[in-house]
Design a protein around this motif. Sequence first.
Motif: not given
Length: 552
Positions: A340-344
């Motif tokens: 899972v790739t996410a941007k924060v």
Amino acid sequence: MSAAPTPPSEEELPTPRVQNRRWIPRLVWVVPIVAAVIGISLLIKNWENEGPQITISFLSGEGVQVGKTLIKYRDVTVGHVSAVGLSADHKTVLVSADLSKDAASLLKADTQFWIVRPRIGVGSVSGLSTLLSGVYIGLKTGTATLSESHFMGLENPPALSHGSHGRELQLHAARAGSLSVGAPVYFRQFQVGRVIDENLLPDGSTRVSVFVEAPYDGFLKPVTRFWNASGIDVRLGADGLSVQTESLAAVLAGGVAFDDGPTEAVPAANVPGEFTLYKNETEAMAPPDGDPRYIRMRFAQALRGLDVGAPIEFVGVNIGSVVAVDLGYDFQNKTFPVIVTAKVYPRRMGQAYEVLAAQGKTESEETLAAFVGTMVNRGLRAQPRSASLLTGKLYIALDFLPASPRAAFDSSNRPLELPTVNGTFQQLEAGVGRLVKKVNDLPLEQIAADLHTDLKDLHETLSELHTQVLPNAVDTLSALHRTLDSADRTLDAESPLQRGLAETLLESRSTLQAVRELADYLDRHPDALLRGRRPQKVPQGPAAASSTEAKP
């Protein structure tokens, strides 16, 4: 009767004479001469007033007729169509038009032409007048300095024209939603302008042109936020269900709204001509997110229900979203982890971000990686959690779990890879699985057989109780009822037993009184047992009378 006249003889007839007269123009030639003079003057005047000839290329010439279709600028006729034909490659329609001399100044290199037809949309209705008069070609002049005589016609009308009092702005968004040309622009639910154009940029984003009328353009500020006000905003919160919309027109045709954004320090400057168009009011009024940081998480479990766009929460605060869910492969363990790739957005952490920024831990990737490593050592883990039991959707929670096993963290990975733990729903599923296994291990068939036997014995016992015990109990209760009735009659105050018992008690009382008198006499005269009772002397006089009265 009178006699007939005698005709003259040949000698008496006059001889004609021929005279040569000078030519004098007759009145009959005046009319054609005057007509010729007028025609020549009209030709000269028409030649003097003759304007330019242009050629317009359209994909379709539907409704265009030679000599009937007009060229109009601001609803004023400036020319007419003189010829219609096909291009050499037969892919376009060439429309030739003669314009008036006054329209020559309108023919710029960027002048636009389009065929005005009836157009009925959700947000606007235009060209209805052409239902009776027929189509015409609209003209919108440009701003270029060079002139042109060959033009490429538009298939759709250009941006709406507007007055000179107000301000035109450009709004940029990833998607335009349901916005259309002519959609209203609102300021605090009051219409102050409209959408005049929308275009798709080469990078795939959307540019929406809006015009805010005067004096409402005075509400525009450098911190103004624009958002898409299309549709209905329905929210279910702690205070109940709330429904918000700008107007019915915004529900049907879309709309744009703007207002002052959150209070923030901005340099003193003029209002810019370009703004960002946010998806909704909540996103528009949120504090600025700043630059995003990307993280990666590797889960050894199925993540059904985790979609792109799912929130990333840090101790309950939304700080980002999922941007990709991929399936990986572990060559060593021969497994398929879910990556899972996410941007924060660190700025969403509020005061925590300010503390990090003061320490310089948000400026570079190295310092941020070192800080994240410190939090991982304190138990920071990524865990999938259920967002709704009804929908089954998941989100990723970044939380401190001190009881979790120690995990390795490589600060050199880009993007940063956070350690993960299994979600609570999987633990619940495992517990349910263990419970089901224990239930399956139970000797259910033997238990069922024993239960059947016990129920059969209980049925026989109840049958015996119903056929034998209950009738005997009824007889016993009847006998007891009769006994109680008899005892009640016996104990009645008027019964013979009660009367006999009362008499017996009276006699017993008399007997006891006599025995007591005898005992008293023997106590006074003990010799009476041998000699008998002494005779009593009868007293004389008043004493005898008193003695007699004293006896009962």
